[in-house]
Design an enzyme around this catalytic site. Structure first.
Site, PDB file in Angstrom:
ATOM      1  N   ASP A  52       0.825  -1.202   0.000  1.00 48.74           N
ATOM      2  CA  ASP A  52       0.000   0.000   0.000  1.00 48.74           C
ATOM      3  C   ASP A  52       0.860   1.253   0.000  1.00 48.74           C
ATOM      4  O   ASP A  52       2.046   1.218   0.342  1.00 48.74           O
ATOM      5  CB  ASP A  52      -0.919   0.011   1.217  1.00 48.74           C
ATOM      6  CG  ASP A  52      -2.039  -1.022   1.127  1.00 48.74           C
ATOM      7  OD1 ASP A  52      -2.344  -1.465  -0.001  1.00 48.74           O
ATOM      8  OD2 ASP A  52      -2.601  -1.371   2.177  1.00 48.74           O
ATOM      9  N   TYR A 113       5.307  -9.439   8.300  1.00 48.71           N
ATOM     10  CA  TYR A 113       5.181  -7.993   8.450  1.00 48.71           C
ATOM     11  C   TYR A 113       5.440  -7.605   9.900  1.00 48.71           C
ATOM     12  O   TYR A 113       5.159  -8.374  10.824  1.00 48.71           O
ATOM     13  CB  TYR A 113       3.775  -7.520   8.064  1.00 48.71           C
ATOM     14  CG  TYR A 113       3.511  -7.423   6.585  1.00 48.71           C
ATOM     15  CD1 TYR A 113       3.769  -6.247   5.872  1.00 48.71           C
ATOM     16  CD2 TYR A 113       2.988  -8.503   5.890  1.00 48.71           C
ATOM     17  CE1 TYR A 113       3.513  -6.156   4.516  1.00 48.71           C
ATOM     18  CE2 TYR A 113       2.731  -8.418   4.525  1.00 48.71           C
ATOM     19  CZ  TYR A 113       2.992  -7.242   3.846  1.00 48.71           C
ATOM     20  OH  TYR A 113       2.745  -7.157   2.500  1.00 48.71           O
TER      21      TYR A 113
END
Length: 252
Positions: A52, A113
């Protein structure tokens, strides 16, 4: 020959990895131009997945094809050339020769992540972590992490209007850790939905601050409804830290 290229980038100021017709500020477009210029032939990198806008990557992979057969054997020379024509916000780290059908996205077996939160104002982490100075019960948040592994369908945490073939993910590990004034959430799974990690973090913050109970957290997942979960946290604290691949796709 097909190659895997390892790179890292700071996502601030970029519209994610994926090249877009309406935005020139993407990591993929900059990398395509850089590699094409250095190799002196048109090159299109296929990334391990889209990130993103504003999200960072400590370890990202992309594959590309080239008629040159010694890129990995002479990697020091080529990495120097690639890095000399790219901004300081990104860096090429390594090159591997792989099998002709190897794919940076579809061959990945897991991704990890990390989301960083700073609990006290720190000018050196500004823009690289979420500032959250409120009290949190980390034990309750880690209890929610253990619960994540009991579920497969994470529709409640996906970006609305996402066109996924499936909303099923297998979470291998998840947990919160406090080090000084920095609180980090680390999660590993076989795949992630768009916006999933940031939505999970936002929801877990509500568990930690007492807005949601543990049972509320379970109900949110079971509802399969994004509107029931917490708000997504800012992209500045999210880092793609690792991607794993099967050893057999690499050529020694």
């Amino acid at each position: 020959m097909r190659y895997f290229l390892q790179l890292s980038f700071k996502g601030t100021g970029y519209h994610g990895w994926q090249e877009q017709s309406n935005s020139p500020d993407t990591i993929q477009e900059i990398c395509n131009k850089a590699v094409s210029k250095v190799l002196n032939h048109p090159t299109k990198l296929a990334g391990a997945g889209r990130t993103d806008t504003g999200v960072h990557a400590e370890k990202f992979f992309a594959h590309f094809d080239s008629p040159l057969e010694t890129l990995s054997e002479e990697k020091k020379k080529w990495l120097y050339k690639f890095n000399s024509v790219t901004p300081f916000t990104m860096a090429f780290q390594d090159i591997w020769k792989v099998k002709p059908d190897a794919h940076a996205r579809f061959d990945a077996t897991s991704r990890t992540y990390r989301y960083d939160i700073v609990t006290r104002k720190n000018p050196f982490l500004y823009g690289n972590a979420l500032f959250y100075p409120h009290p949190l019960d980390i034990d309750k948040m880690n209890k929610a992490c253990a619960t994540l592994k009991q579920y497969k369908d994470f529709s409640s945490f996906k970006k609305l209007q996402s066109n996924n073939k499936t909303d099923f993910c297998t979470i291998k590990s998840a947990g919160w850790e406090m080090q000084g004034d920095k609180l980090s959430f680390t999660i590993t799974a076989d795949r992630f939905l768009r916006n999933m990690v940031r939505a999970i973090v936002g929801t877990m913050l509500n568990v930690g601050n007492g807005k949601y109970t543990h049972r509320d957290f379970c109900r949110i997942i079971e509802s399969k409804n994004r509107s029931h979960a917490g708000a997504s946290v800012a992209a500045c604290g999210l880092y793609l830290t690792s991607i794993e691949y099967p050893a057999e796709i690499f050529i020694p």
